[in-house]
Design a protein around this motif. Structure first.
Motif, PDB file in Angstrom:
ATOM      1  N   ILE A   1      26.284  58.168  45.096  1.00  0.00           N
ATOM      2  CA  ILE A   1      27.143  57.025  44.805  1.00  0.00           C
ATOM      3  C   ILE A   1      26.544  55.795  45.478  1.00  0.00           C
ATOM      4  O   ILE A   1      26.426  55.743  46.699  1.00  0.00           O
ATOM      5  CB  ILE A   1      28.579  57.263  45.314  1.00  0.00           C
ATOM      6  CG1 ILE A   1      29.195  58.479  44.606  1.00  0.00           C
ATOM      7  CG2 ILE A   1      29.439  56.022  45.097  1.00  0.00           C
ATOM      8  CD1 ILE A   1      30.538  58.898  45.178  1.00  0.00           C
ATOM      9  N   GLY A   2      26.126  54.838  44.667  1.00  0.00           N
ATOM     10  CA  GLY A   2      25.590  53.583  45.192  1.00  0.00           C
ATOM     11  C   GLY A   2      26.713  52.579  45.329  1.00  0.00           C
ATOM     12  O   GLY A   2      27.236  52.072  44.343  1.00  0.00           O
ATOM     13  N   ASP A   3      27.088  52.281  46.567  1.00  0.00           N
ATOM     14  CA  ASP A   3      28.250  51.435  46.846  1.00  0.00           C
ATOM     15  C   ASP A   3      27.773  50.141  47.479  1.00  0.00           C
ATOM     16  O   ASP A   3      27.159  50.163  48.548  1.00  0.00           O
ATOM     17  CB  ASP A   3      29.189  52.180  47.807  1.00  0.00           C
ATOM     18  CG  ASP A   3      30.563  51.557  47.872  1.00  0.00           C
ATOM     19  OD1 ASP A   3      30.704  50.406  47.419  1.00  0.00           O
ATOM     20  OD2 ASP A   3      31.493  52.204  48.368  1.00  0.00           O
ATOM     21  N   ARG A   4      28.055  49.011  46.826  1.00  0.00           N
ATOM     22  CA  ARG A   4      27.695  47.725  47.414  1.00  0.00           C
ATOM     23  C   ARG A   4      28.553  47.412  48.647  1.00  0.00           C
ATOM     24  O   ARG A   4      28.253  46.498  49.384  1.00  0.00           O
ATOM     25  CB  ARG A   4      27.846  46.608  46.377  1.00  0.00           C
ATOM     26  CG  ARG A   4      26.786  46.640  45.311  1.00  0.00           C
ATOM     27  CD  ARG A   4      25.410  46.302  45.868  1.00  0.00           C
ATOM     28  NE  ARG A   4      24.366  46.581  44.891  1.00  0.00           N
ATOM     29  CZ  ARG A   4      23.911  45.701  44.026  1.00  0.00           C
ATOM     30  NH1 ARG A   4      24.437  44.481  43.974  1.00  0.00           N
ATOM     31  NH2 ARG A   4      22.940  46.034  43.203  1.00  0.00           N
ATOM     32  N   GLY A   5      29.640  48.150  48.837  1.00  0.00           N
ATOM     33  CA  GLY A   5      30.380  48.097  50.097  1.00  0.00           C
ATOM     34  C   GLY A   5      31.437  47.032  50.182  1.00  0.00           C
ATOM     35  O   GLY A   5      32.552  47.291  50.621  1.00  0.00           O
ATOM     36  N   THR A   6      31.159  45.797  49.785  1.00  0.00           N
ATOM     37  CA  THR A   6      32.095  44.691  49.985  1.00  0.00           C
ATOM     38  C   THR A   6      32.997  44.510  48.776  1.00  0.00           C
ATOM     39  O   THR A   6      32.528  44.452  47.646  1.00  0.00           O
ATOM     40  CB  THR A   6      31.325  43.389  50.250  1.00  0.00           C
ATOM     41  OG1 THR A   6      30.505  43.563  51.391  1.00  0.00           O
ATOM     42  CG2 THR A   6      32.286  42.246  50.485  1.00  0.00           C
ATOM     43  N   ARG A   7      34.286  44.417  49.021  1.00  0.00           N
ATOM     44  CA  ARG A   7      35.262  44.155  47.968  1.00  0.00           C
ATOM     45  C   ARG A   7      35.862  42.778  48.177  1.00  0.00           C
ATOM     46  O   ARG A   7      35.873  42.270  49.286  1.00  0.00           O
ATOM     47  CB  ARG A   7      36.353  45.233  47.970  1.00  0.00           C
ATOM     48  CG  ARG A   7      35.778  46.575  47.588  1.00  0.00           C
ATOM     49  CD  ARG A   7      36.682  47.732  47.878  1.00  0.00           C
ATOM     50  NE  ARG A   7      36.032  48.971  47.462  1.00  0.00           N
ATOM     51  CZ  ARG A   7      35.181  49.638  48.212  1.00  0.00           C
ATOM     52  NH1 ARG A   7      34.922  49.225  49.448  1.00  0.00           N
ATOM     53  NH2 ARG A   7      34.594  50.714  47.761  1.00  0.00           N
ATOM     54  N   SER A   8      36.331  42.166  47.126  1.00  0.00           N
ATOM     55  CA  SER A   8      36.834  40.797  47.253  1.00  0.00           C
ATOM     56  C   SER A   8      38.121  40.609  46.478  1.00  0.00           C
ATOM     57  O   SER A   8      38.410  41.327  45.523  1.00  0.00           O
ATOM     58  CB  SER A   8      35.780  39.799  46.756  1.00  0.00           C
ATOM     59  OG  SER A   8      35.503  40.007  45.383  1.00  0.00           O
ATOM     60  N   PHE A   9      38.906  39.625  46.921  1.00  0.00           N
ATOM     61  CA  PHE A   9      40.136  39.214  46.251  1.00  0.00           C
ATOM     62  C   PHE A   9      39.882  37.915  45.489  1.00  0.00           C
ATOM     63  O   PHE A   9      39.045  37.111  45.890  1.00  0.00           O
ATOM     64  CB  PHE A   9      41.243  38.929  47.263  1.00  0.00           C
ATOM     65  CG  PHE A   9      41.867  40.144  47.876  1.00  0.00           C
ATOM     66  CD1 PHE A   9      42.171  40.169  49.222  1.00  0.00           C
ATOM     67  CD2 PHE A   9      42.185  41.258  47.111  1.00  0.00           C
ATOM     68  CE1 PHE A   9      42.749  41.272  49.799  1.00  0.00           C
ATOM     69  CE2 PHE A   9      42.755  42.358  47.669  1.00  0.00           C
ATOM     70  CZ  PHE A   9      43.048  42.369  49.023  1.00  0.00           C
ATOM     71  N   LYS A  10      40.642  37.739  44.437  1.00  0.00           N
ATOM     72  CA  LYS A  10      40.631  36.466  43.723  1.00  0.00           C
ATOM     73  C   LYS A  10      42.045  36.200  43.252  1.00  0.00           C
ATOM     74  O   LYS A  10      42.736  37.099  42.779  1.00  0.00           O
ATOM     75  CB  LYS A  10      39.666  36.530  42.531  1.00  0.00           C
ATOM     76  CG  LYS A  10      39.525  35.207  41.784  1.00  0.00           C
ATOM     77  CD  LYS A  10      38.508  35.344  40.654  1.00  0.00           C
ATOM     78  CE  LYS A  10      38.337  34.044  39.900  1.00  0.00           C
ATOM     79  NZ  LYS A  10      37.381  34.182  38.777  1.00  0.00           N
ATOM     80  N   GLN A  11      42.498  34.960  43.380  1.00  0.00           N
ATOM     81  CA  GLN A  11      43.851  34.619  42.971  1.00  0.00           C
ATOM     82  C   GLN A  11      43.832  33.884  41.636  1.00  0.00           C
ATOM     83  O   GLN A  11      42.928  33.110  41.348  1.00  0.00           O
ATOM     84  CB  GLN A  11      44.528  33.767  44.053  1.00  0.00           C
ATOM     85  CG  GLN A  11      43.756  32.528  44.498  1.00  0.00           C
ATOM     86  CD  GLN A  11      44.037  31.321  43.637  1.00  0.00           C
ATOM     87  OE1 GLN A  11      45.070  31.287  42.977  1.00  0.00           O
ATOM     88  NE2 GLN A  11      43.157  30.351  43.648  1.00  0.00           N
ATOM     89  N   LEU A  12      44.843  34.175  40.786  1.00  0.00           N
ATOM     90  CA  LEU A  12      45.002  33.536  39.483  1.00  0.00           C
ATOM     91  C   LEU A  12      46.278  32.706  39.536  1.00  0.00           C
ATOM     92  O   LEU A  12      47.380  33.225  39.376  1.00  0.00           O
ATOM     93  CB  LEU A  12      45.080  34.599  38.376  1.00  0.00           C
ATOM     94  CG  LEU A  12      43.921  35.609  38.345  1.00  0.00           C
ATOM     95  CD1 LEU A  12      44.190  36.687  37.309  1.00  0.00           C
ATOM     96  CD2 LEU A  12      42.610  34.912  38.072  1.00  0.00           C
ATOM     97  N   THR A  13      46.139  31.419  39.758  1.00  0.00           N
ATOM     98  CA  THR A  13      47.310  30.582  40.024  1.00  0.00           C
ATOM     99  C   THR A  13      48.020  30.104  38.764  1.00  0.00           C
ATOM    100  O   THR A  13      49.245  30.029  38.726  1.00  0.00           O
ATOM    101  CB  THR A  13      46.896  29.360  40.851  1.00  0.00           C
ATOM    102  OG1 THR A  13      45.851  28.663  40.149  1.00  0.00           O
ATOM    103  CG2 THR A  13      46.384  29.783  42.215  1.00  0.00           C
ATOM    104  N   GLU A  14      47.276  29.793  37.731  1.00  0.00           N
ATOM    105  CA  GLU A  14      47.871  29.135  36.567  1.00  0.00           C
ATOM    106  C   GLU A  14      48.335  30.112  35.492  1.00  0.00           C
ATOM    107  O   GLU A  14      49.266  29.825  34.753  1.00  0.00           O
ATOM    108  CB  GLU A  14      46.852  28.147  35.955  1.00  0.00           C
ATOM    109  CG  GLU A  14      46.353  27.090  36.915  1.00  0.00           C
ATOM    110  CD  GLU A  14      47.483  26.194  37.394  1.00  0.00           C
ATOM    111  OE1 GLU A  14      48.466  26.018  36.649  1.00  0.00           O
ATOM    112  OE2 GLU A  14      47.380  25.681  38.524  1.00  0.00           O
TER     113      GLU A  14
END
Length: 390
Positions: free
Chosen positions: A343-356
């Protein structure tokens, strides 16, 4: 004389010694016997000044140590146990607090500490403490993350595989050596993007009593874990990992049944796997298949199913661990050493908000995303038994 005065005096003496040396060298670059004796006295004077400086420094340190009070009065609440280690970057309390504040205020209040986590499309990296807990959630709910070999990659990862092995041959005395060709292949672990999106009402974000952190971790963790396990088992390799049960690139097919599954078929499956792989081998099958296998008996009338007697330990079939997954196909059983599933895992996960997008409904959307790939690098390490389709 103070330490500072001695240091200044030593520095002056050293400069004078260097000047004397430069001005008294002969044409051959050496000193006369008289000048050599004079320069030696200068060196000795500099060394003596250094000893005196060291002596005064030790004396000063000793006086400072002895002048400390025997008992220091308490001026704050006593601490218990190990002092909390100061963290930095995404692991810091400031980053974690900044992320929660940004979430609750619809990202109207974004502190400068979050700027180090901005990615190319406007998202923010998950705080490190969240990221570790989310990975733990994925491992707990994903059998392939538990059984496979995880590699944290920063780009395309190449794995070298010996495609052919040299063969030994007998030769007579004085006979010519026989050379065989060895070839190697490469398997590439890339990174496919996986995301999950949820909607949260503004009331939940503004309510400090609501444990937003755990909600996001649990919901995102469950969704990512389910999608990963499905892909690690059934993925096509196109825009997603290549699954263990894939027709091409998955485990080797040990056989295809034309009749109903029997206990003897499981014995055949075990011994279809080469002996070196059987040491760490285990079964993977669907829950519905388990319901059938649990009824099988050997020639002595004993059930081949061996339930676990310790919490957290898997059940066994024929002495081998058995793992179940709702994503495992109902018409196949896998048996093998799954450490060869990388399993090749880039490791970092991220959040993104959808305001509109959901503003008119009084809701805010959030997206979590990761990049991961998976491949079975040695197909012979896993044998697949195809069951008769009902």
């Amino acid at each position: 004389m103070t330490i500072l005065e001695l240091r200044e005096k030593r520095n002056t003496a050293w400069n004078a010694a260097k000047a004397f040396l430069d001005s008294h060298r002969t044409e051959n670059g050496t000193l006369t016997a008289e000048d050599d004796a004079a320069y030696s006295k200068m060196e000795q004077h500099i060394a003596d000044l250094g000893k005196e400086i060291s002596r005064l420094e030790r004396q000063e340190a000793m006086e400072a140590e002895l002048s400390k009070p025997v008992n220091t009065p308490l001026t704050s609440k006593p601490a218990t146990g190990k002092q909390k280690e100061e963290k930095s970057g995404r692991a810091s309390d400031a980053y974690k607090s900044g992320m929660l504040t940004a979430l609750r205020t619809n990202f109207r209040k974004v502190s400068d500490v979050l700027q180090e986590g901005v990615d190319a499309d406007g998202g923010y990296l998950v705080p490190e403490e969240y990221d570790h807990r989310l990975i733990k959630t994925l491992k707990d709910g994903n059998i392939m993350r538990h059984l496979g070999h995880i590699i944290t990659t920063s780009g395309e990862h190449k794995i070298n595989i010996a495609a052919t092995e040299p063969a030994a041959a007998w030769i007579e005395e004085g006979g010519a050596l026989q050379f065989s060709d060895a070839s190697f292949a490469q398997i590439l672990l890339d990174a496919h993007k996986l995301h999950v999106a949820i909607k949260v009402t503004e009331e939940l974000l503004y309510d400090n009593a609501f444990n937003l952190e755990n909600y996001i971790i649990e919901e995102f963790g469950k969704a990512l874990s389910n999608a990963e396990e499905d892909a690690f088992l059934n993925g096509t390799g196109v825009g997603q990992p290549l699954g263990l049960f894939a027709a091409t690139g998955g485990g080797q097919v040990a056989g295809t049944l034309t009749a109903a599954l029997k206990a003897d078929d499981l014995f055949d499956l075990v011994y279809a796997l080469k002996r070196p792989y059987r040491k760490n081998a285990a079964f993977i099958m669907n829950d519905r298949t388990i319901a059938l296998v649990r009824k099988f008996k050997d020639s002595n009338g004993a059930y081949i199913w061996q339930p676990s007697y310790q919490a957290g330990e898997p059940d066994k079939i024929l002495g081998y661990n058995v793992y179940t997954s709702e994503y495992a196909p109902e018409d196949a059983i896998a048996f093998g050493d799954y450490s060869y599933y990388n399993i090749g895992d880039r490791g970092t996960r991220s959040f993104k908000q959808l305001t509109e997008l959901f503003a008119g409904n009084g809701m805010i959307g959030f997206v979590a995303k990761e990049r991961v790939d998976g491949k079975l690098i040695l197909p012979e390490a896993v044998q697949i038994l195809k069951l008769r389709s009902e």
